[in-house]
Scaffold this active site. Structure first.
Site, PDB file in Angstrom:
ATOM      1  N   ASN A 266     -37.704 -13.965 -36.664  1.00 46.39           N
ATOM      2  CA  ASN A 266     -38.748 -13.358 -35.857  1.00 46.39           C
ATOM      3  C   ASN A 266     -39.410 -12.443 -36.592  1.00 46.39           C
ATOM      4  OD1 ASN A 266     -40.657 -12.767 -34.057  1.00 46.39           O
ATOM      5  ND2 ASN A 266     -39.118 -12.369 -32.261  1.00 46.39           N
ATOM      6  N   TRP A 267     -40.499 -12.610 -37.408  1.00 45.44           N
ATOM      7  CA  TRP A 267     -41.286 -11.439 -37.929  1.00 45.44           C
ATOM      8  C   TRP A 267     -41.933 -10.546 -37.001  1.00 45.44           C
ATOM      9  CZ3 TRP A 267     -44.098 -13.971 -42.685  1.00 45.44           C
ATOM     10  CH2 TRP A 267     -43.078 -14.323 -43.655  1.00 45.44           C
ATOM     11  N   LYS A 268     -42.071 -10.887 -35.876  1.00 44.01           N
ATOM     12  CA  LYS A 268     -42.942 -10.288 -34.957  1.00 44.01           C
ATOM     13  C   LYS A 268     -44.281  -9.662 -35.439  1.00 44.01           C
ATOM     14  CE  LYS A 268     -38.570  -8.683 -32.819  1.00 44.01           C
ATOM     15  NZ  LYS A 268     -37.571  -7.569 -32.219  1.00 44.01           N
TER      16      LYS A 268
ATOM     17  N   HIS B 195     -39.885 -14.197 -25.064  1.00 42.27           N
ATOM     18  CA  HIS B 195     -39.184 -13.187 -25.866  1.00 42.27           C
ATOM     19  C   HIS B 195     -39.361 -11.860 -24.791  1.00 42.27           C
ATOM     20  CE1 HIS B 195     -38.339  -9.637 -28.781  1.00 42.27           C
ATOM     21  NE2 HIS B 195     -37.788 -10.793 -29.270  1.00 42.27           N
TER      22      HIS B 195
ATOM     23  N   GLU C 156     -40.096  -9.050 -25.482  1.00 45.29           N
ATOM     24  CA  GLU C 156     -41.177  -8.032 -25.574  1.00 45.29           C
ATOM     25  C   GLU C 156     -42.324  -8.721 -24.876  1.00 45.29           C
ATOM     26  OE1 GLU C 156     -40.787  -7.881 -29.896  1.00 45.29           O
ATOM     27  OE2 GLU C 156     -38.731  -6.894 -29.628  1.00 45.29           O
TER      28      GLU C 156
ATOM     29  N   GLU D 116     -30.667 -12.556 -25.933  1.00 47.90           N
ATOM     30  CA  GLU D 116     -31.210 -11.436 -26.663  1.00 47.90           C
ATOM     31  C   GLU D 116     -30.936 -10.270 -25.709  1.00 47.90           C
ATOM     32  OE1 GLU D 116     -33.659 -12.140 -30.395  1.00 47.90           O
ATOM     33  OE2 GLU D 116     -34.973 -11.942 -28.792  1.00 47.90           O
TER      34      GLU D 116
ATOM     35  N   GLY E 264     -33.319  -4.185 -31.904  1.00 51.64           N
ATOM     36  CA  GLY E 264     -34.021  -3.041 -32.636  1.00 51.64           C
ATOM     37  C   GLY E 264     -33.363  -1.779 -32.658  1.00 51.64           C
TER      38      GLY E 264
ATOM     39  N   SER F  84     -29.960  -6.945 -33.309  1.00 48.44           N
ATOM     40  CA  SER F  84     -29.292  -6.254 -34.579  1.00 48.44           C
ATOM     41  C   SER F  84     -28.253  -7.080 -35.222  1.00 48.44           C
ATOM     42  CB  SER F  84     -28.786  -5.073 -34.003  1.00 48.44           C
ATOM     43  OG  SER F  84     -29.751  -4.132 -33.227  1.00 48.44           O
TER      44      SER F  84
ATOM     45  N   GLY G  95     -34.582 -10.063 -35.855  1.00 50.13           N
ATOM     46  CA  GLY G  95     -35.799  -9.336 -36.046  1.00 50.13           C
ATOM     47  C   GLY G  95     -35.915  -8.610 -37.504  1.00 50.13           C
ATOM     48  N   GLY G  96     -35.545  -7.314 -37.235  1.00 48.30           N
ATOM     49  CA  GLY G  96     -35.548  -6.379 -38.452  1.00 48.30           C
ATOM     50  C   GLY G  96     -35.125  -7.185 -39.787  1.00 48.30           C
TER      51      GLY G  96
HETATM   52  P1  13P Z   1     -33.770  -7.117 -34.179  1.00 53.05           P
HETATM   53  O1  13P Z   1     -32.904  -8.155 -35.136  1.00 53.05           O
HETATM   54  O2  13P Z   1     -34.553  -6.439 -34.950  1.00 53.05           O
HETATM   55  O3  13P Z   1     -32.673  -6.412 -33.250  1.00 53.05           O
HETATM   56  O4  13P Z   1     -34.596  -8.047 -32.888  1.00 53.05           O
HETATM   57  C1  13P Z   1     -34.169  -8.953 -32.461  1.00 53.05           C
HETATM   58  C2  13P Z   1     -35.307  -9.978 -31.785  1.00 53.05           C
HETATM   59  O5  13P Z   1     -35.984  -9.413 -31.092  1.00 53.05           O
HETATM   60  C3  13P Z   1     -35.175 -11.196 -32.429  1.00 53.05           C
HETATM   61  O6  13P Z   1     -36.289 -11.975 -31.619  1.00 53.05           O
END
Ligand code: 13P
Length: 253
Positions: A9-11, A97, A99, A169, A175, A215, A236-237
Site C-alpha cells: 500500500n503505497w498510500k 483503510h 486512514e 491492521e 507506521g 509495521s 505501508g512503509g
Molecule cells: P505500515 O506498514 O507503514 O505500518 O502501514 C501499514 C498499513 O497501513 C498498510 O495499509
C-alpha cells in the site's frame, strides 16, 4: 483455495518516476509465485495504468486501487468509481483503510456500500479493519473488530464473502514501528475466522485470506506470516523499498 498475499500500500507516496523505478526494481527480481501466492501493488490512481503495464501478465502479480466511491457515477468532482478502476484492467481495491475511516469519516455503513459497488464491478475488495490503542487497552478489541466485519460485510451472501480479502491492521501498529506480536496477530486472525465461520460456516471461513498490516518489514515477515491464520500482509512503509518488499514477498508461506 486460500491465497497467501503480499500487498503493498503505497498510500500518498512516490512520484510517477519513483513509482516506475520501484516497480522495475521489484519485477526485475523475477520472484516466481506459486498459484497459491499473490503480490499486489496498491498504487495512487494516476499510476494504475503504468503499474498494470509494469507487471505485464506476470502470473499472480496484480494491481489495486486504494479507494473507490460508493456510487456508480455522477456529479462527484474528484472521485473515482469502481467501474473506472475496473475499466483500466485493475482487479483489486482497498476499502476501509483506517486512514480513510479517520481522516475522511468513512463509516461502517458507507463501507458496506463501497464493498457492494466493488463486487458489482468484479473488483476484489481488500477490506481493512482494526482497533485503536484505547480499544485494545480496554480489552474490547475482539468485539470491536468483529463489529466492523459484521457491519460492512455480513450482508453479503456466502458466494460473495468468499471474494473478500480481509486485512487486520491494528491502528496502534500502523507506521509506528511497533508491530503486533505474531501471537497477537494470530489470536485476532483466528478470532475473525471464527466469527466468519459462525455466520457462513467453516468451509467458507477457511477460504478467506486474512492479511496482517502494521509495521511489517523484511525482517519480521517470516515470523508473522508463519502463523496459521495469517495469510500474508498489507504493507505501508516497507513497500516503498524494493529490497524490503521483495523480502516480504519471499516470506509468504
Ligand atoms: P505500515 O506498514 O507503514 O505500518 O502501514 C501499514 C498499513 O497501513 C498498510 O495499509
Amino acid at each position: 483455495m486460500r491465497h497467501q498475499i503480499a500487498a503493498a500500500n503505497w498510500k500518498m507516496n512516490l512520484t510517477y518516476k519513483q513509482g516506475k523505478i520501484l516497480l522495475d526494481e521489484i519485477m526485475n527480481k523475477q520472484i516466481a509465485l506459486e498459484p497459491h501466492k499473490k503480490a499486489i501493488f496498491a498504487v495512487p490512481f494516476p499510476y494504475l495504468r503504468m503499474a498494470k503495464k509494469k507487471i505485464k501478465d506476470r502470473e499472480n502479480y496484480s494491481i489495486a486501487a486504494q479507494n473507490c466511491h460508493h456510487l456508480k457515477s455522477g456529479a462527484y468532482t474528484g472521485e473515482v468509481s469502481a467501474e473506472m478502476i475496473k475499466s483500466v484492467g485493475v482487479g483489486f481495491v482497498i476499502i476501509g483503510h483506517s486512514e480513510r475511516r479517520q481522516y475522511f469519516n468513512e463509516t461502517d455503513a458507507l463501507l458496506s456500500e463501497k464493498v457492494n459497488i466493488a463486487i458489482d464491478h468484479h473488483l476484489t475488495p481488500i477490506f481493512c479493519c482494526g482497533e485503536s490503542l484505547p480499544i485494545r487497552e480496554s480489552g474490547k478489541e475482539n468485539e470491536f473488530v468483529a463489529g466492523q466485519l459484521k457491519n460492512s460485510l455480513f450482508h453479503l451472501p456466502a458466494e460473495q464473502i468468499q471474494k473478500i480479502v480481509v486485512a487486520y491492521e491494528p491502528i496502534w501498529a500502523i507506521g509506528t514501528g511497533k508491530t503486533a506480536s505474531s501471537q497477537q496477530a494470530q489470536d485476532m486472525h483466528a478470532w475473525l475466522r471464527s466469527v466468519i465461520a459462525k455466520q457462513y460456516g467453516q468451509p467458507v471461513a477457511d477460504t478467506i485470506s486474512i492479511l496482517y498490516g502494521g509495521s511489517v518489514k523484511g525482517s519480521n515477515a517470516v515470523e508473522i506470516f508463519s502463523q496459521p491464520d495469517v495469510d500474508g500482509g498489507l504493507v505501508g512503509g516497507a513497500s516503498l523499498n524494493g529490497e524490503e518488499f521483495a523480502a516480504i514477498i519471499r516470506a509468504l508461506k
